[in-house]
Design a protein around this motif. Structure first.
Motif, short mmCIF file in Angstrom:
data_model
loop_
_atom_site.label_atom_id
_atom_site.label_comp_id
_atom_site.label_asym_id
_atom_site.label_seq_id
_atom_site.Cartn_x
_atom_site.Cartn_y
_atom_site.Cartn_z
N VAL A 229 31.45 45.95 53.00
CA VAL A 229 30.99 45.75 51.62
C VAL A 229 31.66 46.79 50.72
O VAL A 229 31.65 47.98 51.03
N SER A 230 32.24 46.32 49.64
CA SER A 230 32.95 47.22 48.73
C SER A 230 31.97 47.78 47.71
O SER A 230 31.24 47.02 47.07
N LEU A 231 31.96 49.08 47.60
CA LEU A 231 31.03 49.73 46.67
C LEU A 231 31.67 51.04 46.24
O LEU A 231 31.91 51.92 47.07
N THR B 123 45.31 37.82 49.05
CA THR B 123 45.05 38.04 50.48
C THR B 123 43.88 38.96 50.70
O THR B 123 43.51 39.21 51.83
N GLY B 124 43.35 39.48 49.65
CA GLY B 124 42.14 40.28 49.83
C GLY B 124 42.42 41.73 50.12
O GLY B 124 41.57 42.44 50.66
N GLY B 125 43.52 42.25 49.74
CA GLY B 125 43.75 43.69 49.80
C GLY B 125 44.11 44.19 51.12
O GLY B 125 43.84 43.88 52.17
N VAL C 178 43.84 53.95 45.92
CA VAL C 178 44.13 52.82 45.04
C VAL C 178 45.61 52.44 45.15
O VAL C 178 46.48 53.30 45.25
N MET C 179 45.84 51.16 45.22
CA MET C 179 47.21 50.66 45.38
C MET C 179 47.64 49.93 44.11
O MET C 179 46.80 49.50 43.32
N PRO C 180 48.94 49.76 43.95
CA PRO C 180 49.43 49.13 42.71
C PRO C 180 49.24 47.62 42.73
O PRO C 180 50.17 46.86 42.91
N MET C 181 48.03 47.19 42.59
CA MET C 181 47.72 45.76 42.63
C MET C 181 47.18 45.30 41.30
O MET C 181 46.69 46.09 40.52
N GLY C 182 47.23 44.01 41.12
CA GLY C 182 46.66 43.45 39.91
C GLY C 182 47.56 43.73 38.72
O GLY C 182 48.33 44.68 38.71
N ALA D 55 38.31 46.81 37.74
CA ALA D 55 39.39 47.25 36.86
C ALA D 55 40.69 47.52 37.64
O ALA D 55 41.76 47.38 37.07
N TYR D 56 40.59 47.91 38.92
CA TYR D 56 41.80 48.21 39.68
C TYR D 56 42.38 46.97 40.35
O TYR D 56 43.42 47.05 41.01
N CYS D 57 41.69 45.85 40.23
CA CYS D 57 42.07 44.67 41.01
C CYS D 57 42.53 43.51 40.14
O CYS D 57 43.54 42.87 40.43
N GLY E 281 39.08 37.58 50.10
CA GLY E 281 39.36 36.79 48.90
C GLY E 281 40.29 37.54 47.98
O GLY E 281 41.08 38.36 48.47
N GLY E 282 40.13 37.43 46.69
CA GLY E 282 38.96 37.09 45.88
C GLY E 282 37.64 37.45 46.55
O GLY E 282 37.61 38.29 47.43
N GLU E 283 36.61 36.84 46.06
CA GLU E 283 35.31 37.08 46.69
C GLU E 283 35.00 35.88 47.59
O GLU E 283 34.69 34.79 47.09
N PRO E 284 35.09 36.09 48.91
CA PRO E 284 34.95 34.95 49.82
C PRO E 284 33.62 34.24 49.72
O PRO E 284 33.54 33.02 49.88
N THR F 276 35.13 52.15 49.78
CA THR F 276 35.11 52.74 48.44
C THR F 276 36.52 53.08 48.01
O THR F 276 37.22 53.82 48.71
N VAL F 277 36.94 52.53 46.90
CA VAL F 277 38.25 52.90 46.36
C VAL F 277 38.06 54.21 45.59
O VAL F 277 37.18 54.31 44.73
N ALA F 278 38.87 55.20 45.94
CA ALA F 278 38.76 56.50 45.27
C ALA F 278 39.57 56.46 43.98
O ALA F 278 40.78 56.20 44.01
N VAL G 6 33.97 39.79 57.64
CA VAL G 6 34.17 39.42 56.24
C VAL G 6 34.19 40.69 55.39
O VAL G 6 33.51 41.67 55.71
N THR G 7 35.02 40.68 54.36
CA THR G 7 34.98 41.75 53.35
C THR G 7 34.46 41.12 52.07
O THR G 7 34.99 40.11 51.60
N THR G 8 33.43 41.73 51.51
CA THR G 8 32.75 41.12 50.35
C THR G 8 32.34 42.19 49.35
O THR G 8 32.17 43.36 49.70
N ASN G 9 32.16 41.74 48.11
CA ASN G 9 31.64 42.67 47.10
C ASN G 9 30.11 42.75 47.19
O ASN G 9 29.49 43.52 46.45
N1 SAM Z 1 36.01 40.72 46.84
C1 SAM Z 1 35.91 41.34 48.11
C2 SAM Z 1 35.64 42.81 47.96
O1 SAM Z 1 35.78 43.35 46.87
O2 SAM Z 1 35.33 43.41 48.97
C3 SAM Z 1 37.08 41.10 49.03
C4 SAM Z 1 38.42 41.14 48.41
S1 SAM Z 1 38.91 42.73 47.78
C5 SAM Z 1 40.51 42.40 47.13
C6 SAM Z 1 39.20 43.59 49.31
C7 SAM Z 1 39.24 45.09 49.19
O3 SAM Z 1 40.39 45.46 48.46
C8 SAM Z 1 38.04 45.70 48.50
O4 SAM Z 1 37.51 46.72 49.32
C9 SAM Z 1 38.63 46.29 47.25
O5 SAM Z 1 37.95 47.44 46.85
C10 SAM Z 1 40.05 46.56 47.67
N2 SAM Z 1 40.98 46.64 46.57
C11 SAM Z 1 41.13 45.78 45.54
N3 SAM Z 1 42.07 46.22 44.69
C12 SAM Z 1 42.53 47.39 45.19
C13 SAM Z 1 43.52 48.32 44.78
N4 SAM Z 1 44.22 48.16 43.67
N5 SAM Z 1 43.74 49.39 45.56
C14 SAM Z 1 43.04 49.59 46.69
N6 SAM Z 1 42.10 48.74 47.13
C15 SAM Z 1 41.85 47.66 46.39
#
Ligand code: SAM
Ligand code: SF4
Length: 353
Positions: free
Chosen positions: A128-130, A351-353, A198-202, A35-37, A75-78, A168-170, A104-107
Motif C-alpha cells: 500500500v502506497s502511503l 506499468t505501475g512503477g 522519486v524517479m523521473p516519471m509522469g 504529484a510525482y506520478c 496500475g494506475g490504480e488496479p 513511501t516515496v521520499a 498487488v500494489t495499491t493506493n
Molecule cells: N496506484 C498504485 C499505488 O499508488 O500504489 C499502484 C501504481 S503506482 C504507479 C506504484 C508505485 O509507484 C507506488 O508505490 C507509487 O508511490 C510509485 N511511484 C509512482 N510514481 C513514482 C515516481 N515518480 N517515483 C517513484 N515512485 C513512484
C-alpha cells in the motif's frame, strides 16, 4: 476450473537471468493524481487500447507456463478497474499450479471493500502506497484523495489476513520531516515500510523533479542518526536493501533505482495495460503483445513473442548512468533531452512503477 498451464522451458535472458516475476498493469486510470506520478489533467488511454481482463489473464497464463512464479498486479490504480476481481480470481486459480505468489500494489482507496475478496482469491500480501500521515498533506499530494479510507483499508486488509507493506516515496520538502514518524507509525502497527527514491516519471511541470528529488543515501543517514539500523539479507531479486529497526522490530527497505544499480540480479519484466512488454524498465526496448491477441495477427504465437522480447532484455538499465546525474534534473533541459525520459515515464506510468 481452467486447465493447468503446460510447463514450457523457462524464460532465461541472454545474460542467464531467469525471468520469474511479472508486473502486470491492469489500467492506466487512477482515482488519485499524485504529484510525482501524474499531471492533474492527465489524459487516460482510450478504452479500446486497454487489454480486456481475459487478454490480461491469457498473457499472465503464458508467463506462468514459462516459469513465472510471481505476479504483481498494479496500475494506475488496479483496484479501480471494473470487475478486476475476475482477473484476481482467474490468476488465483494458478496458485500452486506454477504460480507461487499473487500480489498487488495499491493506493489503498478501495481496500476496505476489496481486502476480503482479494484474500479469497489467493492474495496474501499487498503493498500500500502511503507518503504522509497528515490528512491535508495527503490531499495536497494526491490532489483529490482522502487519508481516512486508506487507513481504514489498511485495517481491513490486516483483518482479512493480508500481510501489508507500506511504500513511501521520499520527497524533498514534502515528507522529509515525517520519515521518522512514518517509521515509528509503521513499527507500532507491525508493518514493514519501504522508502522509494522519486524517479523521473509522469509529465510534470518543469523543475518539479529537481525540487522533489531526495536521495535515499540522505534518508538512510537521517534514519541512521535516529534509529539503530542493522542491515539484513532479503534477496528479492529486486532493487530494495533492507534494515531491521531495533526500536520497532520492523524492517525498512530502501529502493534507490537512481543511485544504485541492481540489474545483475533482475528477474522481472513489466507489461503495460495496453500489452506492451518491457523486458527492462530503464530501456525503451519493448514488444507489443496485443497483436498476438487481437486483429489480423490473432493466433500468432504469444509464447514466441514473449521469448523474443526476453532475448532483448539488456544487461543493465540506463537510469543510473544518465538520470542520477543531477544535471538531468535541470529544469532548463531541452525537449529533446526529455524525449527518452518521457518514453520511460509513459512506460512507468502504465506499468505501475
Ligand atoms: N496506484 C498504485 C499505488 O499508488 O500504489 C499502484 C501504481 S503506482 C504507479 C506504484 C508505485 O509507484 C507506488 O508505490 C507509487 O508511490 C510509485 N511511484 C509512482 N510514481 C513514482 C515516481 N515518480 N517515483 C517513484 N515512485 C513512484
Ligand atoms: Fe495513482 Fe498510484 Fe500514480 Fe498515485 S502513484 S497517481 S495512486 S497510480
Amino acid at each position: 476450473m481452467e486447465s493447468v498451464p503446460t510447463a514450457l522451458p523457462p524464460l532465461v535472458d541472454p545474460f542467464g537471468r531467469r525471468v520469474s516475476y511479472l508486473r502486470l498493469s491492469v489500467t492506466d486510470r487512477c482515482d488519485f493524481r499524485c504529484a510525482y506520478c501524474m499531471a492533474e489533467d492527465v489524459q487516460f488511454l482510450p478504452k479500446r487500447d486497454v487489454l480486456s481482463l481475459e487478454e490480461l489473464e491469457q498473457i499472465a497464463r503464458a508467463f506462468v507456463s514459462m516459469g513465472v512464479t510471481k505476479i504483481r498486479v498494479t496500475g494506475g490504480e488496479p483496484l479501480v478497474r471494473r470487475n478486476v476481481m475476475q482477473l484476481f480470481t482467474g490468476l488465483g486459480g494458478l496458485l500452486g499450479r506454477g504460480l507461487g505468489e499473487l500480489t498487488v500494489t495499491t493506493n489503498g482507496s478501495q481496500l476496505e471493500r476489496m481486502a476480503s475478496p482479494l484474500f479469497a482469491a489467493g492474495v496474501r500480501r499487498v503493498n500500500v502506497s502511503l507518503d504522509t500521515l497528515k490528512p491535508e498533506r495527503f490531499r495536497a499530494l494526491t490532489r483529490r484523495g482522502d487519508l481516512s479510507p486508506v487507513l481504514a483499508g489498511l485495517q481491513a486488509a490486516r483483518n482479512a489476513g493480508l500481510k501489508v507493506k507500506i511504500n513511501t516515496v521520499a520527497l524533498k520538502g514534502f515528507n522529509e520531516d515525517e520519515l521518522e514518524d512514518l517509521v515509528l507509525w509503521a513499527g507500532a502497527q507491525k508493518l514493514d515500510l519501504t522508502f522509494i527514491e522519486v524517479m523521473p516519471m509522469g509529465e510534470l511541470p518543469a523543475g518539479t523533479r529537481l525540487a522533489q528529488f531526495l536521495p535515499l543515501t540522505e534518508v538512510q543517514a537521517r534514519l541512521g542518526a535516529r534509529f539503530q539500523l542493522t542491515p539484513i539479507a532479503k534477496d528479492t531479486g529486486g532493487p530494495s536493501r533492507y534494515w531491521r529497526v531495533a526500536e520497532t522490530g520492523c524492517d525498512i527497505g530502501l529502493i534507490a533505482p537512481m543511485t544504485e544499480n541492481f540489474c545483475g540480479s533482475c528477474n522481472r519484466v513489466r507489461l503495460t495495460c495496453t500489452g506492451t512488454l518491457y523486458p527492462c524498465l530503464g530501456k525503451t526496448s519493448a514488444r507489443e503483445l496485443r497483436p498476438a491477441l487481437r486483429g489480423e495477427k490473432a493466433g500468432t504465437n504469444l509464447e514466441a513473442e514473449i521469448r523474443s522480447a526476453i532475448a532483448d532484455k539488456p544487461k543493465g538499465h540506463e537510469f543510473a548512468l544518465h538520470l542520477a546525474d543531477a544535471s538531468r534534473f535541470d529544469a532548463s533541459r531541452s525537449d529533446e533531452t526529455c524525449a527518452n525520459e518521457t518514453a520511460i515515464a509513459r512506460a512507468m506510468h502504465t506499468t505501475g512503477g
